[in-house]
Scaffold this active site. Sequence first.
Site, PDB file in Angstrom:
ATOM      1  CG  ASN A 119       0.043  -0.393   2.194  1.00  0.00           C
ATOM      2  OD1 ASN A 119       1.072   0.215   2.775  1.00  0.00           O
ATOM      3  ND2 ASN A 119      -1.053  -0.933   3.655  1.00  0.00           N
ATOM      4  NE  ARG A 258       1.694   1.577  12.627  1.00  0.00           N
ATOM      5  CZ  ARG A 258       1.248   1.368  11.477  1.00  0.00           C
ATOM      6  NH1 ARG A 258       0.710   2.292  10.247  1.00  0.00           N
ATOM      7  NH2 ARG A 258       1.048   0.001  10.467  1.00  0.00           N
ATOM      8  CD  GLN A 287      -4.650   3.505  14.150  1.00  0.00           C
ATOM      9  OE1 GLN A 287      -4.000   4.340  13.335  1.00  0.00           O
ATOM     10  NE2 GLN A 287      -4.409   2.689  13.135  1.00  0.00           N
ATOM     11  CG  HIS A 306      -4.621   3.743  10.431  1.00  0.00           C
ATOM     12  ND1 HIS A 306      -4.014   3.103  10.568  1.00  0.00           N
ATOM     13  CD2 HIS A 306      -3.614   3.654   8.641  1.00  0.00           C
ATOM     14  CE1 HIS A 306      -2.353   3.170   9.937  1.00  0.00           C
ATOM     15  NE2 HIS A 306      -3.023   3.364   8.538  1.00  0.00           N
TER      16      HIS A 306
END
Length: 356
Positions: A119, A258, A287, A306
């Site tokens: 990704n 992060r 998260q 995210h």
Amino acid sequence: MKIVAVLYPGGQAAKEQSAMLGCVENELGLREWLESKGHTYIVTDDKEPSDSELDKHLPDTDILITTPFHPAYMNGERLEKAKKLKLAITAGVGSDHYDLEHIHKHKPDLSVLEVTGSNVVSVAEHVLMSILVLIKNFVPAHAQITNGEWNVANVAMRTYDLEDKVVGTVGAGRIGFRVLQRLLPFQCKELLYFDYQSLDPEREKEVGAKRVESFDEFLSKCDIITINCPLYERTRGLFNEHALSKMKKGAYLVNTARGAIVDRDALVKAVNSGHIAGYAGDVWYPQPAPKDHPWRHMPNNGMTPHYSGTSLDAQKRYALGTKEILEAFFDDKPFRPEDVIVRAGAIASASYGEKK
Ligand code: NAI
């Protein structure tokens, strides 16, 4: 074998979009294949310690599949519960939700792999968007329109061009390099990077980027900084009060790496004081981000949940990459070396700190 996957909930979106492979409902497209091979496949989004569905299954799980988008935080206690665990696959990039040091010291039979590269384009594009959203003051400008207002001055007063600015990336790996490539046509004044690994001279030349060895010097030179390194002991809280104070007054910070690389409260202070002109990105700690996380309400933020690394194109790639890792494991074939983060008790990736 028993394979457990912890994925984010898809709800109505999963019903409307069958290409949403990364959510609980669509199970990375692996169920039929795994069951045809006689494996048991459990998929859940219930991950919070200590009486979650995940915790119930851990003692007899052989393979655990997780994603950074809905991370199952695998601390030492949980890893010890997972007595049979041999393979941990991150469907995506970034395995910091595992206590890698604990695995390194106490779990020599557990391999951690991720779908490297799956990704990185998706994230690099999100970084470019975030930089532009911040310097073009897009969020309040768009809010004016939906609120029925029209006040050019109020938004123009904080709007700049990317041309002629100094932009730097912390980490010039797969994402960092792609960000530099994408910045090139904007004719920035300088493109800089801070990384203990140098780019190949040819790649450095391709993007015209310069490596800065001192972190403080790097911080003081950039108008815009983008963070593209993994989270581990050397980068946790890297952007603390001291580092933020070394950044130029009025600089912008983009973090899609992060959340815990940036000190939560120090950032809020720096943004509130105006020392940092704006902050954007999609990563948080923890998260899902709690409703009262202060980054949600900070001025001049371009935060999102995210999702940069889980575009539909990325989901296709990391679902396929997960299947390839499983295939190699079942057939006792070698893994792609770049996917291996921890193997035989050793941290194998060159991205988690200099190896002396
Ligand atoms: P990569 O491994 O290709 O590059 C990471 C680079 O960071 C390496 O060049 C490494 O030397 C450098 N680095 C490590 N420690 C450093 C330090 N202390 N200071 C400066 N540089 C340092 O990794 P890639 O694919 O570029 O991904 C980077 C990170 O981005 C991942 O570890 C992950 O945390 C995050 N990520 C976020 C996604 C999202 O959806 N928001 C998706 C994919 C990755």
